[in-house]
Design a protein around this motif. Structure first.
Motif, mmCIF file in Angstrom:
data_model
loop_
_atom_site.group_PDB
_atom_site.id
_atom_site.type_symbol
_atom_site.label_atom_id
_atom_site.label_comp_id
_atom_site.label_asym_id
_atom_site.label_seq_id
_atom_site.Cartn_x
_atom_site.Cartn_y
_atom_site.Cartn_z
ATOM 1 N N SER A 1360 -55.668 -30.641 -6.786
ATOM 2 C CA SER A 1360 -55.918 -28.660 -7.757
ATOM 3 C C SER A 1360 -54.185 -29.155 -8.477
ATOM 4 O O SER A 1360 -53.493 -30.080 -8.411
ATOM 5 N N SER A 1361 -53.960 -28.044 -9.130
ATOM 6 C CA SER A 1361 -53.004 -28.181 -9.388
ATOM 7 C C SER A 1361 -51.807 -28.320 -8.499
ATOM 8 O O SER A 1361 -52.343 -27.445 -7.520
ATOM 9 N N TRP A 1362 -51.101 -27.914 -8.941
ATOM 10 C CA TRP A 1362 -49.719 -27.969 -7.074
ATOM 11 C C TRP A 1362 -49.345 -26.019 -7.552
ATOM 12 O O TRP A 1362 -49.575 -25.337 -8.725
ATOM 13 N N SER A 1363 -49.330 -25.708 -6.101
ATOM 14 C CA SER A 1363 -49.053 -24.455 -5.878
ATOM 15 C C SER A 1363 -47.132 -24.249 -6.487
ATOM 16 O O SER A 1363 -46.841 -25.201 -6.829
ATOM 17 N N GLU A 1364 -47.410 -23.302 -6.652
ATOM 18 C CA GLU A 1364 -45.775 -22.913 -6.908
ATOM 19 C C GLU A 1364 -45.045 -22.773 -6.002
ATOM 20 O O GLU A 1364 -44.985 -23.027 -4.983
ATOM 21 N N CYS A 1365 -43.823 -22.953 -5.921
ATOM 22 C CA CYS A 1365 -42.688 -23.973 -5.227
ATOM 23 C C CYS A 1365 -42.048 -22.164 -4.486
ATOM 24 O O CYS A 1365 -42.227 -21.278 -4.220
ATOM 25 N N ARG A 1366 -42.971 -23.549 -2.912
ATOM 26 C CA ARG A 1366 -42.557 -22.137 -1.690
ATOM 27 C C ARG A 1366 -41.630 -22.277 -0.918
ATOM 28 O O ARG A 1366 -40.956 -23.244 -0.340
ATOM 29 N N VAL A 1367 -40.557 -21.239 -0.770
ATOM 30 C CA VAL A 1367 -39.373 -21.420 0.573
ATOM 31 C C VAL A 1367 -39.248 -19.951 0.626
ATOM 32 O O VAL A 1367 -38.960 -19.042 1.627
ATOM 33 N N GLU A 1368 -40.589 -20.719 1.995
ATOM 34 C CA GLU A 1368 -40.665 -19.223 2.880
ATOM 35 C C GLU A 1368 -40.824 -18.119 2.885
ATOM 36 O O GLU A 1368 -41.011 -17.914 1.573
ATOM 37 N N SER A 1369 -40.295 -17.212 3.493
ATOM 38 C CA SER A 1369 -39.590 -15.745 2.696
ATOM 39 C C SER A 1369 -38.549 -15.638 2.020
ATOM 40 O O SER A 1369 -37.769 -13.937 1.757
ATOM 41 N N VAL A 1370 -38.071 -16.375 1.465
ATOM 42 C CA VAL A 1370 -36.515 -15.977 0.824
ATOM 43 C C VAL A 1370 -36.768 -16.211 -0.643
ATOM 44 O O VAL A 1370 -37.925 -17.020 -0.772
ATOM 45 N N VAL A 1371 -36.065 -16.322 -1.511
ATOM 46 C CA VAL A 1371 -36.399 -15.968 -2.581
ATOM 47 C C VAL A 1371 -36.194 -17.291 -3.069
ATOM 48 O O VAL A 1371 -36.383 -17.473 -4.051
ATOM 49 N N CYS A 1372 -35.059 -17.585 -2.961
ATOM 50 C CA CYS A 1372 -34.530 -18.820 -4.086
ATOM 51 C C CYS A 1372 -34.106 -20.283 -2.959
ATOM 52 O O CYS A 1372 -33.830 -20.126 -1.968
ATOM 53 N N GLY A 1373 -34.194 -21.027 -3.518
ATOM 54 C CA GLY A 1373 -33.390 -22.697 -3.162
ATOM 55 C C GLY A 1373 -34.569 -23.765 -3.562
ATOM 56 O O GLY A 1373 -35.730 -23.443 -3.349
ATOM 57 N N HIS A 1374 -34.449 -24.776 -1.565
ATOM 58 C CA HIS A 1374 -34.871 -25.801 -2.046
ATOM 59 C C HIS A 1374 -36.427 -25.642 -0.875
ATOM 60 O O HIS A 1374 -36.622 -24.758 0.124
ATOM 61 N N GLY A 1375 -37.693 -25.592 -1.060
ATOM 62 C CA GLY A 1375 -38.649 -25.492 -0.875
ATOM 63 C C GLY A 1375 -39.356 -26.337 -1.093
ATOM 64 O O GLY A 1375 -38.452 -27.545 -1.326
ATOM 65 N N MET A 1376 -40.899 -26.134 -1.192
ATOM 66 C CA MET A 1376 -42.237 -27.542 -1.185
ATOM 67 C C MET A 1376 -43.105 -26.633 -2.318
ATOM 68 O O MET A 1376 -43.188 -25.450 -1.996
ATOM 69 N N ARG A 1377 -44.074 -27.211 -2.201
ATOM 70 C CA ARG A 1377 -44.792 -27.079 -2.838
ATOM 71 C C ARG A 1377 -45.984 -27.595 -2.873
ATOM 72 O O ARG A 1377 -46.225 -29.064 -2.078
ATOM 73 N N TYR A 1378 -47.121 -27.710 -2.813
ATOM 74 C CA TYR A 1378 -48.528 -28.057 -2.385
ATOM 75 C C TYR A 1378 -49.712 -28.257 -3.417
ATOM 76 O O TYR A 1378 -49.349 -27.825 -4.094
ATOM 77 N N ARG A 1379 -50.652 -29.257 -2.963
ATOM 78 C CA ARG A 1379 -51.433 -29.241 -3.505
ATOM 79 C C ARG A 1379 -52.515 -29.362 -2.684
ATOM 80 O O ARG A 1379 -52.209 -30.053 -2.008
ATOM 81 N N ASN A 1380 -53.853 -29.192 -3.366
ATOM 82 C CA ASN A 1380 -54.760 -29.936 -1.943
ATOM 83 C C ASN A 1380 -55.778 -31.222 -2.104
ATOM 84 O O ASN A 1380 -55.374 -31.150 -4.209
ATOM 85 N N LEU A 1381 -56.316 -31.958 -2.103
ATOM 86 C CA LEU A 1381 -57.353 -32.689 -2.359
ATOM 87 C C LEU A 1381 -58.831 -32.468 -2.052
ATOM 88 O O LEU A 1381 -59.163 -31.827 -0.782
ATOM 89 N N SER A 1382 -59.526 -32.347 -3.100
ATOM 90 C CA SER A 1382 -61.409 -31.928 -3.299
ATOM 91 C C SER A 1382 -61.446 -32.986 -3.648
ATOM 92 O O SER A 1382 -60.986 -33.855 -4.178
ATOM 93 N N CYS A 1383 -63.191 -32.486 -3.800
ATOM 94 C CA CYS A 1383 -63.939 -33.333 -4.581
ATOM 95 C C CYS A 1383 -64.831 -32.333 -5.311
ATOM 96 O O CYS A 1383 -65.488 -31.380 -5.013
ATOM 97 N N PHE A 1384 -65.018 -33.751 -5.566
ATOM 98 C CA PHE A 1384 -65.667 -32.738 -7.673
ATOM 99 C C PHE A 1384 -66.738 -33.624 -7.731
ATOM 100 O O PHE A 1384 -66.626 -35.254 -7.554
ATOM 101 N N VAL A 1385 -67.784 -32.775 -8.603
ATOM 102 C CA VAL A 1385 -68.471 -33.650 -8.957
ATOM 103 C C VAL A 1385 -69.149 -33.715 -9.974
ATOM 104 O O VAL A 1385 -68.550 -32.440 -10.796
ATOM 105 N N SER A 1386 -69.363 -35.050 -11.201
ATOM 106 C CA SER A 1386 -69.348 -33.954 -12.655
ATOM 107 C C SER A 1386 -70.299 -35.420 -12.909
ATOM 108 O O SER A 1386 -71.072 -36.211 -12.363
ATOM 109 N N ASP A 1387 -70.565 -35.137 -14.336
ATOM 110 C CA ASP A 1387 -72.299 -36.384 -14.977
ATOM 111 C C ASP A 1387 -71.369 -37.545 -15.535
ATOM 112 O O ASP A 1387 -72.416 -38.421 -15.908
#
Length: 1632
Positions: A1360-1387
């Motif tokens: 999936s797309s990267w999430s926004e940068c998450r820094v817990e409940s704080v305004v700014c600084g060093h945090g983490m961003r996350y993305r999911n691994l999903s199963c997709f089907v196509s033709d």
């Protein structure tokens, strides 16, 4: 050239022939010259001169040679002088050692080529040459390299002369091309961002990205960001000036003093305690032991992991908007984020040293591919933990050659063939040929086939070498004790058929599987017509007993048949007769009538001319006929002058019957006519008409004709008297000629047959011509069947079902018949193919990871986090670990390296965990959803429950916060199927070829026609339009539709017409027969032979024919009685007319037989039917009819003449004369005298046997005898002249066989071209085994067929797309961003994005995204604090661009680039902004672009709008040629008179750096206002842009190059004037 050696100074100087004058001039100029032996400075005027070194001489090769040169003393003027004038101490040597090169040195020495140096511009090497101003395509350069002669064995240098002896010295320099500088190219700006503040003064940004990096010294990239100040409005309250900033986590560290604490905790747990509580019960002890083992597995005590849980910390600071750090108390009070957490101590992967190299995959000598591969491995000692370095490759391979002595040769493979099948003509017949139903007797050209198979060519040799090695190992001791036969002398290969192997192992052309052949056509016996019946003769003239004899008639063989004369009809017929005799008199004629008593007229006798003949009609000695009396003299009459005169008797006519019986008698007749009447009284009277005719019996023998009749020869059987044995042979006949082993005997039945009755006793037939009943023959050898040995069993495929159980499969082997049995040889075995079940594996091969129970959640030690607000000792976030082991599919333990190789990605061995605190609510995990009764009906639920104390807490009972059940509608799966793609080719059902039209299987016939089926793929979608398996739509994946492949229809012609009559009745003519076109070919049927275009019509056959010139003859009856026309009737004489009948009759051996149509006879030869003449009166002379004309002698000239004669029948009375008895006429060419010559006819068409379709035939032509007037005559006229016959009358010819195109069977269907998706196709192919020949059916155009594969959904893992940068409940600084691994089907289509589906559907896939197995679901990021200037995320990679010159064919590789632009929020913080960055990487298939200036006039403006555009339509900055844009920019109108302004290249007034344009309402520059933040300090105020990468190779990936090279930001003042922004837009377009 010589080498000058200065004696005094010792300086060595090179001189050419003309260098002397230069030297003198230099010496004069420098003042050195003096006409004495020494110059003023004491230098000698004499010096040593040397010649070139001679050839290296010596008896041995190598360094022992010697070479010499001439050495002499010379004056500076150039003349030679005495040696004594030169300094002897300085004399150069005239001999030296050298290396004598021999041919075998070629293997020892070689040129060593260095790498090419950097390309240097030619202009840099040419002194004073101007550098080109513009660059197009690249600048010419030169690059050099070092070249040296070396000894190959150790690389030591050698003299160049050695290598030059064999090969000229390679070149030291070559031309090269230096690319033109490539300027940085950037995209257009993005739209402006919103203002960074909602009140007060902020900034707006717009950015652009790098499209092409600067290369080869091109212009650096401009700013990627442009700022603009903005002020949404005044702030009503105080601005938020402070923010909490979270720092990065420190590296993971071990908890201090952990080991000492563990020791304290474990005190008192010694062995003594365990013993006290020990359990004596063995069962209980075993249970405890099992639990301990399980616990040990669950604990992470694996040798591959060293997991240590440590801790890490981070800082939390309070910062001001301008970036300065302030006291934390200034930040709004709030919950502080965690500052300490559990972590895994990073451990790098550790591996062992490389193991030994494995054995080479190539274990034999193979000249075609001599090298194999060998591998070596290393083991993992320690898997990476935490952020430790990943493991390097655990296996590497290199090419190798088999080592050691006695390496055997590799197996080689070759094609073998079975023996040719019998020659078959039916394979060449067309559809309409009636002979298809009756195949017996077909001959001529045919087709024979054979099978082709692959065998190991050197199997016997390899077996022998292997046996030899085994003997060597086993019998070394015995070999020492006694000598044995040398092995190579005792090789005995058993010559048997080789074992077949897979055909794919044989390379090279496949031998022909079919060839044309010839079945000799039997030649029919042809016989002549029957001859005349012979005399009645004894059966054996040596034994003349009895009174019975035979009359024989015979015929001859005119065409010898195949198999000898025994296949001809009988050649002799016999009739019994009485009074036989072996010899008899034959009357040749009668002499002249001589009157008796020497009277002149009256009665007399005629003597018979006779000869003695045998029963065969041959003349023999007259004495042999002495037993029978010769014929008596015949009485006759010589008329006197007054007597009646009669003509001679005509010859006896042909007998009316060939034999006689009670009802049939043979009769012969002869006649005579009255030539003159008697004279009244005194003369003998003329007889009445009856006396003018005589009849006699003939062929009086009975109609009982006998002949011998023979039956066919029986089979050749062994002759008991022959001693040779007919042994069986199993050799492979190389042709159709079978071996002949011994003599045998053949018998046949011989019977006596009476014509029209049947078999009669043998004594009825004459014994003389009786055919033999026995003849010797040659027995063909017996041939046994030869079969190959069975091939190896096909490999057993290992397949497992989803449960991991092995599926039962079969394997097969086969053998081929390579020689069929014949002549009673051993029969072939019935079983040619065998099949057996494969051995089912107990365990399916495969490995899987097994995960063990998670261990207890491990918290950070309390003493480290006790100062954190809100922390509790026994709860909080932590880490837990688990063990992972490798298992086989059946669960047995396996080595972990197997799972690394063959299993999926290793499961995680650590995870974050949370120990709940007392105040936390604890719940069980969600249960599974309840089952649905039916799709689309009702709901399903899942539940969870509170645990322990949480049940009593009020906040936990809040079902809004902690719901205990979830309900959802049952899934509503609706599927719909629809066809997709094109229809496939029409495909015939599997299982052999279709029978031909007549129901007879025709081998090799392309009867690939009839009803088939074509297929179209079906696709199945669910209600969300997602692709699902076709089985959901109750479909097997296809729509089927019947289709027809039309059968080929051959050209159809009529049957042959009857032969026409011979075009000539005498001599050689032609006869013709033809065929007509009945039906044209279609659908690839056999083409028609070349047709006559007039009526599209006929196929002709023309053959010469011979007509016997005597076949039809004119037969004239005797002349009638005279009809006298004058008045003197009483005298009965005078002028009169005689008539006679003339008929055309068929001539036979017995004479003319039956009348035929007159036109068959030659009209020129027709005798007269009437004649006018004078009937002699009494006493007149009477002559007989004229005899034939004598033949004119050749050549025909008028001087020659021909005569005819008559003789006197009745002498005249006294006084009367006889007319001339001789008639004479001159010979005239083509009237009565003719020349004769042979004429040869044209060749006939190629004639085949009636039972042949094609093959060898014969062309004939005929000789004709032609008279000089052009008329064909009997061949005897030419033969009598003995003319030369120089022509060949027959030649062999070949009618090309109509071989139909023969195709191989269809191959098996290929694998699907795509593993999933809508567009997969399967193909099958066939090849031409035999091309069509002659009029055979041509090959069809379709040599391959396709059909769609069943549609399978394409599943893939996708981020999936990267999430926004998450820094817990704080305004700014060093945090983490996350993305999911999903199963997709196509033709599977390139534009299909796909839809998300359940992860279970991807469970069988390897965990990888676009081939990358490193799954990254989180990464560190920085959330900028308010007011902070920061780098944006990386842009997407640009499209691949080729560094090239359009149209010049110059390409320096392809590159793509991405960049990071700067974003600023506070005007005050601009000086703290980081540098913009870009990075490039090589790529393939880049597009070659051009860059051009474009211009247009804007509405309401007189100035042109100018921009640079790439050839793909993208507006860019950079890339366009550096010349002025297409506008008259020499001056601005109105001129730029304001301070700090200047006229830009675009013809627009702009402001200098540090100032911004303020425009009037008319859009003209009003003033240059200073930018509010005037001086922005820069790092050294360097002149570059963000970064540069000069003259890089675009195929090498670049790293981000650091360094702040200084910059000047364009900052626009805020204000209402939109025109300012427009102008800035335009300015950037034109100036970038």
């Amino acid at each position: 050239m010589g080498l000058g050696w200065r004696g005094a100074a010792g300086t060595l100087q090179k001189r050419t022939e003309g260098s002397w004058y230069l030297l003198v001039t230099l010496l004069l100029l420098c003042g050195f010259w003096k006409a004495h032996t020494q110059t003023e400075d004491g230098k000698s005027v004499y010096f040593w001169e040397t010649g070139p070194w001679g050839r290296c001489m010596g008896s041995d090769c190598g360094p022992g040679g010697s070479q010499s040169r001439a050495v002499w003393c010379a004056h500076v003027d150039g003349w030679t002088t005495l040696h004594t004038n030169c300094d002897q101490a300085q004399r150069p040597s005239n001999q030296r050692n050298c290396f004598r090169v021999c041919d075998w040195h070629k293997d020892l020495y070689d040129w060593k080529l260095g790498a090419w140096n950097e390309c240097v511009p030619v202009s840099a090497r040419t002194f004073g040459a101007p550098r080109p101003f513009t660059c197009s395509g690249g600048e010419e350069g030169i690059q050099t390299r070092e070249v040296a002669c070396i000894l190959k064995s150790d690389g030591s240098p050698a003299e160049d002369a050695i290598c030059e002896y064999f090969e000229p010295k390679p070149r030291l320099e070559q031309a090269c091309l230096i690319p033109c500088p490539q300027d940085c190219v950037v995209s257009e700006y993005s739209p402006w961002t919103s203002c960074s503040k909602t009140c007060g003064t902020g900034l707006r940004n717009r950015v652009r990205s790098v499209l092409v990096p600067p290369l080869f010294g091109g212009t650096v990239c401009p700013n990627l960001t442009e700022f603009q100040s903005c002020k949404p409005g005044p702030c009503t309250g105080p601005e938020g000036m402070y923010s909490l900033r979270v720092g990065t986590w420190s590296p993971c560290a071990l908890t201090p003093a952990r080991t000492t604490r563990q020791v304290k905790r474990r005190k008192g747990k010694g062995p003594g305690l365990r013993e006290k509580t020990g359990v004596k019960d063995p069962e209980t002890r075993e249970l405890i032991q099992k639990k301990r083992t399980r616990n040990r597995l669950n604990r992470q005590e694996s040798p591959f992991w060293d997991i240590q849980v440590g801790y890490q910390t981070r800082e939390v600071t309070c910062i001001h908007r301008n970036g300065s750090t302030v006291g934390r108390n200034l930040c709004i009070p709030r919950d502080l984020p965690l500052t300490v957490q559990s972590c895994l101590l990073p451990k790098d992967c550790q591996v062992t040293e490389w193991g030994d190299w494995g054995s080479c995959s190539k274990t034999c000598v193979d000249p075609e591919s001599p090298r194999g591969k060998r591998t070596r491995v290393r083991q993992v000692l320690q898997f990476p933990v935490g952020e430790g370095a990943e493991c390097p490759p655990l296996e590497e391979s290199e090419s190798c050659e088999p080592q050691g002595n006695g390496v055997p040769p590799c197996a080689t493979y070759t094609w073998r063939t079975t023996e040719w099948s019998d020659c078959r003509v039916d394979l060449l017949l067309s559809q309409q040929d009636r002979r298809r139903s009756n195949l017996t007797g077909l001959c001529g050209g045919g087709l024979q086939t054979r099978e082709v198979y692959c065998v190991q060519a050197n199997a016997e040799l390899l077996k022998y070498l292997n046996d030899l090695r085994e003997k060597d190992k086993a019998g070394q001791t015995q070999r020492q004790q006694k000598p044995s036969v040398p092995p190579l002398l005792s090789i005995t290969f058993q010559i048997t058929a080789s074992r077949p192997v897979e055909n794919k192992r044989c390379k090279g052309p496949i031998p022909n599987r079919s060839q044309l052949c010839q079945i000799p056509c039997p030649i029919d016996c042809e016989v002549s017509p029957w001859g005349a019946w012979g005399l009645c003769t004894f059966e054996n003239c040596d034994d003349q007993a009895g009174k019975k004899g035979f009359k024989l008639r015979k015929r001859q063989i005119t065409n010898e048949p195949t198999g000898g004369p025994g296949n001809c009809p009988h050649l002799v017929e016999a009739v019994p007769c009485d009074e036989p005799s072996c010899y008899d008199w034959r009357m040749l004629g009668l002499d002249q009538c001589i009157p008796d008593d020497e009277k002149p007229c009256g009665s007399g006798t005629q003597l018979a001319e006779v000869q003695c003949v045998s029963s065969n009609g041959e003349e023999v000695d007259r004495n042999l006929c002495s037993s029978s009396s010769p014929p008596e003299p015949v009485s006759c009459e010589v008329p006197c002058s007054r007597d009646c005169v009669l003509s001679d008797w005509t010859p006896w006519s042909t007998c009316s019957q060939t034999c006689s019986s009670k009802t049939i008698e043979g009769k012969q007749m002869r006649t005579r006519s009255i030539l003159a009447y008697n004279a009244g009284e005194g003369g003998s009277l003329c007889p009445n008409s009856s006396a003018l005719q005589e009849v006699r019996n003939c062929n009086e023998h009975a109609c009982t004709v006998y002949h011998w009749q023979t039956g066919p020869w029986g089979p050749c059987t062994e002759d008991p008297s022959s001693s040779s044995l007919n042994t069986s042979t199993s050799f492979r006949a190389s042709s159709n000629i079978q071996g002949l082993c011994s003599m045998g005997m053949q018998t046949r039945k011989v019977i006596c047959v009476r014509v029209n009755v049947g078999q009669v006793p043998p004594k009825k037939c004459p014994d003389g011509p009786r055919p033999s009943t026995l003849r010797p023959c040659q027995l063909p050898c017996k041939k046994d069947c030869i079969v190959t040995p069975f091939s190896d069993w096909t490999p057993c495929p290992v397949t497992c079902d989803t449960a991991g159980n092995a599926v039962k499969r079969t394997q097969s082997r086969k053998r081929l018949i390579i020689q069929l049995p014949s002549n009673g040889g051993q029969e072939c075995p019935e079983v040619l193919e065998e099949e057996r079940d494969c051995e089912v594996l107990k365990v399916c091969p495969g490995f899987r990871w097994k995960t063990h129970k998670w261990r207890k959640c491990q918290l950070v030690p309390w003493f480290l986090r006790q100062d954190s607000p809100g922390a509790q000792e026994t709860c909080g976030p932590g880490l837990q670990t688990r063990a992972v082991s490798c298992r086989q599919l059946d669960g047995t333990q396996a080595d972990i390296t197997e799972c690394l190789k063959f299993a999926k990605a290793m499961p995680a061995i650590t995870q974050h965990c949370q120990l709940p605190c007392q105040d936390d609510c604890q719940l069980t995990n969600w249960s599974k959803f309840s089952s649905c009764t039916a799709d689309c009906v009702g709901v399903r639920t899942r539940k969870r429950a509170l645990i322990g104390r949480s049940k009593k807490k009020d906040k936990c009972k809040n079902t809004q916060m902690y719901p205990l059940s979830e309900t959802q509608y049952c899934p509503c799966d609706k599927y719909n199927a629809q066809p997709v793609g094109n229809w496939s080719d029409c495909i015939l059902p599997e299982g052999g070829r279709v029978e031909s039209i007549l129901g007879m299987k025709v081998q090799g016939d392309i009867k690939e026609c009839g009803q088939g089926y074509r297929y179209q793929a079906m696709v199945c979608y669910d209600q969300d339009n997602r692709l699902v398996e076709t089985s959901r739509c109750n479909s097997h994946g296809y729509i089927e539709e019947a289709c027809i492949i039309p059968c080929p229809s051959d050209c159809k012609l009529s049957e042959w017409s009857n032969w026409s009559r011979c075009s000539k009745s005498c001599g050689s003519g032609v006869k013709v027969r033809s065929k007509w076109l009945r039906e044209k070919p279609y659908n690839g049927g056999r083409p028609c032979p070349k047709l006559d275009h007039i009526n599209q019509a006929q196929v002709y056959e023309v053959v010469p024919c011979q007509s016997d010139c005597n076949q039809y003859v004119w037969v004239a009856e005797p002349w009638s009685v005279w009809k006298v026309s004058n008045v003197d009737l009483k005298e009965n004489c005078g002028e009169g007319v005689q008539t006679r009948k003339v008929r055309c009759m068929l001539n036979t051996i017995d004479g003319p037989s039956e009348p035929v149509e007159d036109y068959l006879c030659d009209p020129e030869e027709m005798p007269l039917g009437a004649r006018e003449s004078r009937l002699p009166c009494p006493e007149d002379c009477v002559l007989n009819d004229w005899g034939p004309w004598s033949r004119c002698s050749l050549p025909c000239t008028r001087t020659n003449s021909r005569v005819r004669t008559a003789y006197t029948l009745r002498s005249p009375s006294v006084g009367r004369q006889c007319p001339d008895t001789t008639d004479k006429e001159p010979c005239s060419l083509n009237l009565n005298c003719f020349n004769y010559f042979y004429n040869i006819t044209d060749w006939s068409t190629c004639q085949l046997s009636p039972n042949a379709v094609c093959g060898s035939g014969i062309k004939t032509r005929m000789l004709d005898c032609v008279r000089s007037d052009g008329k064909s005559v009997d061949i005897k006229f030419c033969e009598e002249l003995k003319l030369e016959k120089k022509w060949q009358m027959n030649i062999s010819c070949v009618v090309e066989c109509p071989v139909n195109c023969q195709l191989s069977e269809w191959s098996v269907w290929s694998e699907c071209s795509q593993t999933c998706g809508l567009e997969g196709k399967m193909w099958r192919r066939r090849s031409v085994v035999q091309s069509s020949q002659g009029d055979g059916r041509p090959c069809p155009s379709q040599m391959e067929q396709w059909k769609p594969c069943p549609v399978r959904p394409c599943y893939r893992w996708q981020y999936s797309s990267w999430s926004e940068c998450r820094v817990e409940s704080v305004v700014c600084g060093h945090g983490m961003r996350y993305r999911n691994l999903s199963c997709f089907v196509s033709d599977g289509s390139s534009d299909g994005e796909g839809s998300q589906v359940d992860e279970e559907l991807c469970s069988s896939l390897e965990l990888a995204v676009d081939g990358d197995k490193q799954i990254r679901l989180k990464e560190a990021c920085i959330l900028p604090c308010p007011g902070e200037c920061y780098l944006m995320e990386w842009s997407d990679w640009s499209s691949c661009v080729s560094i090239c010159v359009k149209g010049a064919g110059v390409d320096f590789g392809s590159v793509q680039v991405r960049s990071r632009a700067v974003l600023a929020q506070e005007p005050e913080n601009l000086q703290l902004c980081p540098d913009q960055a870009w990075e490039s990487q090589p790529c393939t298939g880049g597009e070659c672009y051009e860059y051009k200036w474009f211009s247009s006039v804007r509405p309401n403006s007189t100035r042109p709008y100018i921009w640079c555009q790439r050839s793909d339509g993208l507006n860019v900055t950079g890339g366009c040629p550096p010349m002025n844009p297409p506008t008259d920019n020499s001056s601005c109108d109105p001129p730029c008179l304001m301070p700090k302004s200047f006229c830009s290249e675009a013809g627009i007034c702009m402001c200098e750096e540090g100032f911004t344009e303020v425009l009037s309402s008319a859009g003209q520059l009003d003033q240059c206002a200073p930018i509010p933040i005037l001086e922005i300090p820069t790092a050294g105020d360097k002149k570059g842009d963000v970064k540069t990468s000069r003259a890089i190779n675009p195929t090498q990936p670049t790293t981000i190059q650091p360094g702040r090279t200084g910059r000047t930001w364009y900052l626009q003042p805020y204000g209402p004037a939109k025109s300012q922004r427009d102008l800035r837009d335009r300015g950037n377009k034109t100036t970038d």
